[in-house]
Design a protein around this motif. Structure first.
Motif, short mmCIF file in Angstrom:
data_model
loop_
_atom_site.label_atom_id
_atom_site.label_comp_id
_atom_site.label_asym_id
_atom_site.label_seq_id
_atom_site.Cartn_x
_atom_site.Cartn_y
_atom_site.Cartn_z
N PHE A 4 0.84 -1.20 0.00
CA PHE A 4 0.00 0.00 0.00
C PHE A 4 0.88 1.25 0.00
O PHE A 4 0.59 2.22 -0.72
N TYR A 5 1.96 1.23 0.79
CA TYR A 5 2.89 2.36 0.80
C TYR A 5 3.53 2.57 -0.57
O TYR A 5 3.72 3.70 -1.02
N VAL A 6 3.87 1.48 -1.25
CA VAL A 6 4.45 1.60 -2.60
C VAL A 6 3.43 2.23 -3.55
O VAL A 6 3.76 3.11 -4.34
N LEU A 7 2.18 1.80 -3.44
CA LEU A 7 1.12 2.35 -4.28
C LEU A 7 0.95 3.84 -4.03
O LEU A 7 0.88 4.64 -4.97
N ILE A 8 0.90 4.24 -2.77
CA ILE A 8 0.76 5.66 -2.42
C ILE A 8 1.94 6.45 -2.98
O ILE A 8 1.77 7.53 -3.57
N ALA A 9 3.15 5.92 -2.80
CA ALA A 9 4.35 6.61 -3.30
C ALA A 9 4.28 6.81 -4.81
O ALA A 9 4.61 7.88 -5.32
N ALA A 10 3.83 5.79 -5.54
CA ALA A 10 3.76 5.89 -6.99
C ALA A 10 2.69 6.88 -7.43
O ALA A 10 2.89 7.65 -8.38
N ILE A 11 1.55 6.88 -6.74
CA ILE A 11 0.48 7.83 -7.09
C ILE A 11 0.94 9.27 -6.83
O ILE A 11 0.77 10.16 -7.68
N VAL A 12 1.54 9.49 -5.68
CA VAL A 12 2.00 10.84 -5.33
C VAL A 12 3.14 11.27 -6.26
O VAL A 12 3.28 12.45 -6.56
N GLU A 13 3.91 10.30 -6.73
CA GLU A 13 5.00 10.62 -7.67
C GLU A 13 4.47 11.34 -8.91
O GLU A 13 5.10 12.27 -9.42
N VAL A 14 3.33 10.92 -9.39
CA VAL A 14 2.74 11.55 -10.57
C VAL A 14 2.56 13.06 -10.32
O VAL A 14 2.89 13.88 -11.17
N PHE A 15 2.07 13.39 -9.13
CA PHE A 15 1.82 14.81 -8.83
C PHE A 15 3.11 15.61 -8.70
O PHE A 15 3.18 16.74 -9.18
N TRP A 16 4.13 15.02 -8.05
CA TRP A 16 5.33 15.83 -7.91
C TRP A 16 6.11 15.95 -9.21
O TRP A 16 6.75 16.96 -9.45
N ILE A 36 6.81 15.39 -2.81
CA ILE A 36 8.06 14.64 -2.80
C ILE A 36 8.30 14.03 -1.43
O ILE A 36 8.66 12.84 -1.31
N ILE A 37 8.07 14.80 -0.38
CA ILE A 37 8.28 14.30 0.99
C ILE A 37 7.34 13.14 1.29
O ILE A 37 7.76 12.10 1.82
N ALA A 42 6.66 7.35 2.09
CA ALA A 42 5.99 6.08 1.79
C ALA A 42 6.99 5.03 1.31
O ALA A 42 6.87 3.85 1.67
N ILE A 43 7.98 5.44 0.53
CA ILE A 43 9.01 4.50 0.09
C ILE A 43 9.80 3.98 1.29
O ILE A 43 10.07 2.77 1.40
N ILE A 44 10.15 4.86 2.19
CA ILE A 44 10.91 4.46 3.38
C ILE A 44 10.10 3.47 4.21
O ILE A 44 10.64 2.45 4.67
N LYS A 45 8.81 3.73 4.39
CA LYS A 45 7.96 2.82 5.15
C LYS A 45 7.86 1.47 4.46
O LYS A 45 7.89 0.43 5.11
#
Length: 112
Positions: A4-16, A36-37, A42-45
């Motif tokens: 789930f954290y990987v998914l969140i990171a990838a979705i937010v990546e689109v925005f940044w 970005i933060i 999310a990647i770290i988690k």
């Protein structure tokens, strides 16, 4: 939960990534930095439970695929069958990595 954290990171990546290209005002740049933060948090988690190489490969692959589709849909990027084919290959690779990766069980410290 790690996926789930990987998914969140990838979705937010689109925005940044969009923010890096289109931000002009201090408020827009601030939003980009916050995205970005969040993405890197999310990647770290996710790396707490999954191998970091797996997390990074899935994060970058899925994020790149999503960004290409967003470019096609919203920013009038040039559409080509070859681009779609290569994005499909990335998606197949991301799915393959996810299917062959297992979450690690954390080792408890101090117990005998």
């Amino acid at each position: 939960m790690a996926w789930f954290y990987v998914l969140i990171a990838a979705i937010v990546e689109v925005f940044w990534v969009i923010g890096l290209r289109y931000s002009e005002t201090p408020l827009q740049w601030s939003g980009t930095v916050v995205a970005i933060i969040i993405s890197f948090y999310a990647i770290i988690k996710a790396c707490e439970k999954l191998p970091s190489g797996t997390v990074y490969a899935v994060f970058t692959g899925s994020g790149a695929a999503a960004i290409v589709f967003v470019d096609f849909l919203f920013f009038d990027a040039e559409f080509s069958i070859s681009k779609v084919l290569f994005i499909a290959i990335i998606i197949v690779g991301v799915i393959g990595i996810k299917m062959t990766s297992e979450e690690s069980v954390p080792v408890e410290e101090g117990g005998d």
